[in-house]
Design an enzyme around this catalytic site. Structure first.
Site, PDB file in Angstrom:
ATOM      1  N   TYR A   1       0.830  -1.219   0.000  1.00  0.00           N
ATOM      2  CA  TYR A   1       0.000   0.000   0.000  1.00  0.00           C
ATOM      3  C   TYR A   1       0.860   1.262   0.000  1.00  0.00           C
ATOM      4  O   TYR A   1       0.542   2.241   0.680  1.00  0.00           O
ATOM      5  CB  TYR A   1      -0.959  -0.001   1.210  1.00  0.00           C
ATOM      6  CG  TYR A   1      -1.678  -1.308   1.394  1.00  0.00           C
ATOM      7  CD1 TYR A   1      -2.701  -1.693   0.528  1.00  0.00           C
ATOM      8  CD2 TYR A   1      -1.326  -2.189   2.408  1.00  0.00           C
ATOM      9  CE1 TYR A   1      -3.351  -2.911   0.678  1.00  0.00           C
ATOM     10  CE2 TYR A   1      -1.969  -3.408   2.565  1.00  0.00           C
ATOM     11  CZ  TYR A   1      -2.976  -3.768   1.701  1.00  0.00           C
ATOM     12  OH  TYR A   1      -3.613  -4.969   1.845  1.00  0.00           O
ATOM     13  N   HIS A   2       1.932   1.249  -0.798  1.00  0.00           N
ATOM     14  CA  HIS A   2       2.843   2.393  -0.861  1.00  0.00           C
ATOM     15  C   HIS A   2       2.804   3.059  -2.234  1.00  0.00           C
ATOM     16  O   HIS A   2       3.842   3.468  -2.764  1.00  0.00           O
ATOM     17  CB  HIS A   2       4.275   1.950  -0.539  1.00  0.00           C
ATOM     18  CG  HIS A   2       4.456   1.450   0.850  1.00  0.00           C
ATOM     19  ND1 HIS A   2       5.580   0.773   1.269  1.00  0.00           N
ATOM     20  CD2 HIS A   2       3.656   1.541   1.943  1.00  0.00           C
ATOM     21  CE1 HIS A   2       5.466   0.455   2.547  1.00  0.00           C
ATOM     22  NE2 HIS A   2       4.300   0.913   2.974  1.00  0.00           N
ATOM     23  N   GLN A   3       1.638   3.176  -2.827  1.00  0.00           N
ATOM     24  CA  GLN A   3       1.533   3.807  -4.136  1.00  0.00           C
ATOM     25  C   GLN A   3       2.034   5.254  -4.065  1.00  0.00           C
ATOM     26  O   GLN A   3       1.699   5.987  -3.125  1.00  0.00           O
ATOM     27  CB  GLN A   3       0.095   3.775  -4.647  1.00  0.00           C
ATOM     28  CG  GLN A   3      -0.424   2.376  -4.916  1.00  0.00           C
ATOM     29  CD  GLN A   3      -1.044   1.706  -3.709  1.00  0.00           C
ATOM     30  OE1 GLN A   3      -1.495   2.379  -2.795  1.00  0.00           O
ATOM     31  NE2 GLN A   3      -1.079   0.384  -3.699  1.00  0.00           N
TER      32      GLN A   3
END
Length: 652
Positions: free
Chosen positions: A554-556
């Site tokens: 979840y590190h977009q």
């Protein structure tokens, strides 16, 4: 202060019925204990005030109250002469979101945008429809309300590389003060380090509770030749117990850290459930002058005298830019959107950290985090009264390791894999919510993990730190309520596959160390569905495995990146101003030229701190210039009037 106990009970019972796998009476009892021992958590005055009636105009409008936006709103409203409006599409944090162990229960809840990527043949093969789930926070505090609270700054080389690419002011030495500005470090040993600070808004602390596996994991890293170190300090390569954005055992989101303490500022308005749909731009002057937003089903407009700041995150900020006519010209024209500024870089350069999910190692002792054993009345009371115990565990995250595969230079402190080491794994909740949160197919889960549900085990999640594969975002339509189209392009670069493969192999080796063997550690040897044509433990097998249970962390980021003049793909200049449009900036994970080496919440908060200072430098300098000119004018006028009077007296 009166405590709304009845309301707490009702809320708790209602919530309890929505969470599969939790005892029905656990949450009501838990919240009653919290209400007694922590009544301040249930005091609505402690939350940001949701202003219902807004002004027609503000100096600054900040879109998105997440990890960066909350920081920006706080820092801009420090100037009492400025009026600041913060617009957030979501609502308030909940009692559930404060409890660390329940973070995965927030996925696919009302606090989540519930995004999914487009189907892919290169990754996420174990997920439903081959689509990855991208959880993003739709709540004040943004994804800092849904994440696992890991505080990792990244590597010195990351930021020096940004600066070397033409982004002046973004080197490590220049951004370190902004990390420290936010920080209130609660570890007394680290607080004395020149790399840390105390007194900031954001509380950073060690885990209040660890299983015996946590220390064993750090010792296992030492057996592999890595040092035990402060991974947010002078060097990164090595192992450590995690540090968290926690306060007294509960989540310290950016809303709690940066907005609650300033909720009574007269010049700061926060509007919740206000979904911004467009930035208003004057085509003649090419200047942003306001935004449109929807609240309670009604469209509204609000004006900005100075600037509009997009802090909606790496997925929503490029969406808003494109909806407002800023982006790839051909794409916007295809959707019938008037083009204001042709910026082909908007929505491209999409980067993310991925890990190989579900590497499970069984142990012989009852020391791991098994949900149905540890979530009970005793642990609830311990959490409420003493602020520790297993409920303060972040889904079992115990230790972190930054390691080098054979593709990284061991003499250079720039590791290429991060180990997230946990006292739990995918089947630790019996196949209920972790499976759902990750979007795993039932047949895959049952075949690989069905026979180890609720068993004592630990997990290793090898995460690639600097993937070469890059994706992109496109609008589904010009309807702002339609989710965009996300193309992740994971593992399209062969080097990413090779680095991930080597990370898995080192993870298996860590499980074989004496530190882990003393607990009877043994790798769960389930032949992964979709890879049975390959012999287990061979390179082709692991290369297949990483394409099956491909787990986003979840590190977009990087979807509206900054860059120097002449960089045709740069959306922003190093001052974070949108190229070709005045009065508009982006301040969030979108601005990164390249992803940082580690979990990105801390860097995004840093970007919020520095971005706010860039705005202050611009507008306070203008104010200072105006004041100087006024003083010079008044001084000249006095001289002129005095000279005139003296001349008249001389003639008389």
């Amino acid at each position: 202060m009166a405590i709304p106990v009845a309301a707490v009970i009702f809320s708790a019972i209602k919530t309890a019925t929505t969470f599969a796998g939790l005892n029905f009476w656990f949450l009501p009892t838990f919240f009653l204990a919290l209400a007694y021992y922590h009544y301040d958590l249930f005091d609505p005055e402690n939350k940001p005030i949701n202003v219902r009636h807004l002004n027609a105009e503000y100096d600054f409008i900040v879109v998105g109250g997440g990890s960066a936006g909350a920081v920006v709103a706080n820092r801009l409203s420090e100037v009492p002469e400025w009026s600041v409006l913060l617009l957030e599409a979501g609502g308030q944090e909940t009692e559930i979101s404060d409890v660390p162990i329940l973070s995965l229960y927030l996925h696919k809840s009302a606090l989540d945008w519930k995004y999914r990527t487009q189907p892919s043949d290169t990754a996420c093969g174990a997920m439903k429809d081959r689509r990855c789930c991208w959880t993003r926070g739709k709540v004040i505090g943004g994804s800092s309300v849904l994440n696992t609270m890991l505080y990792i700054r990244g590597n010195r080389r990351d930021f020096d590389q940004w600066a070397a690419g033409g982004n002046e002011g973004w080197s490590y030495d220049e951004i370190l003060p902004y990390f420290k500005k936010s920080e209130d470090q609660r570890n007394p040993y680290l607080a004395r380090s020149p790399y840390h600070a105390t007194g900031g808004y954001l509380t950073i602390q060690d885990a209040p509770w660890n299983s015996p596996l946590g220390i064993a994991m750090v010792q296992a890293g030492e057996e592999l030749g890595y040092e035990h170190r402060d991974i947010n300090g002078e060097k990164q390569t090595g192992f450590s117990l995690w540090q968290f954005t926690m306060r007294r055992g509960t989540r310290c989101s950016t809303a709690k850290a940066f907005l609650r303490p300033v909720r009574l500022r007269k010049n700061l308005h926060v509007a919740l459930h206000a979904h911004v749909t467009k930035v208003l731009i004057d085509k003649a002057t090419r200047r942003a002058y306001g935004v449109q937003y929807i609240r309670d089903g009604v469209k509204h407009t609000v004006m900005a005298r100075k600037e509009v700041i997009l802090s909606a995150g790496a997925l929503n900020s490029p969406q808003l830019l494109m909806l407002s006519g800023i982006g790839p010209k051909e794409h916007l024209q295809d959707l019938g959107i008037d083009v204001v500024q042709d910026l082909p870089g908007v929505g491209t350069n999409l980067q993310d950290h991925i890990a190989t999910g579900g590497l499970a190692f069984l142990v012989d002792q009852p020391i791991s985090l098994v949900i149905n054993r540890l979530i009970n009345l005793n642990t609830a009371l311990r959490y409420a009264i003493t602020e520790d115990g297993p409920l303060t565990s972040n889904v079992g995250l115990e230790a972190v390791g930054f390691i080098n595969t054979k593709y990284a230079d061991p003499n250079d402190d720039w590791p290429d894999i991060e180990f997230m080491l946990t006292s739990s794994s995918t089947p630790s909740d019996g196949g209920t919510h972790v499976k759902k949160a990750h979007g795993l197919r039932d047949d895959f889960y049952n075949e690989v993990y069905g026979n180890i549900n609720n068993r004592d085990l630990f997990g290793i999640f090898p995460m690639i730190l600097r993937p070469r594969s890059k994706g992109y975002i496109r609008l589904r339509s010009k309807n702002p309520l339609h989710h965009p189209l996300f193309y992740h392009n994971y593992l399209t670069d062969p080097l990413d596959v090779a680095v991930m493969r080597e990370g898995v192999k080192t993870a298996i080796a860590l499980g074989e160390t004496q530190s882990m063997k003393r607990y009877g550690a043994r790798f769960h040897r389930a032949h992964v569905q979709g890879c049975k044509q390959y012999e287990m433990f061979t390179d082709p097998y692991w290369e297949c495995v990483v394409r099956q249970y491909t787990m986003t962390i979840y590190h977009q980021c990087c979807t509206a990146r900054m860059g120097p003049d002449g960089d045709v793909d740069a959306v922003l200049d190093p001052q974070l101003r949108v190229r070709g449009v005045a009065g508009l900036r982006v301040i969030d994970a979108s601005v990164m030229p390249n992803i940082t080496s580690g979990n990105i919440n801390a860097p995004v908060i840093m970007i919020g701190e520095k971005g706010a200072d860039l705005i202050k430098d611009t507008w306070l300098e203008l104010t200072r210039r105006k004041r100087r000119k006024k003083r010079e004018y008044n001084k000249a006028r006095v001289h002129w009037e005095t000279g005139t009077v003296s001349s008249e007296r001389g003639r008389a």
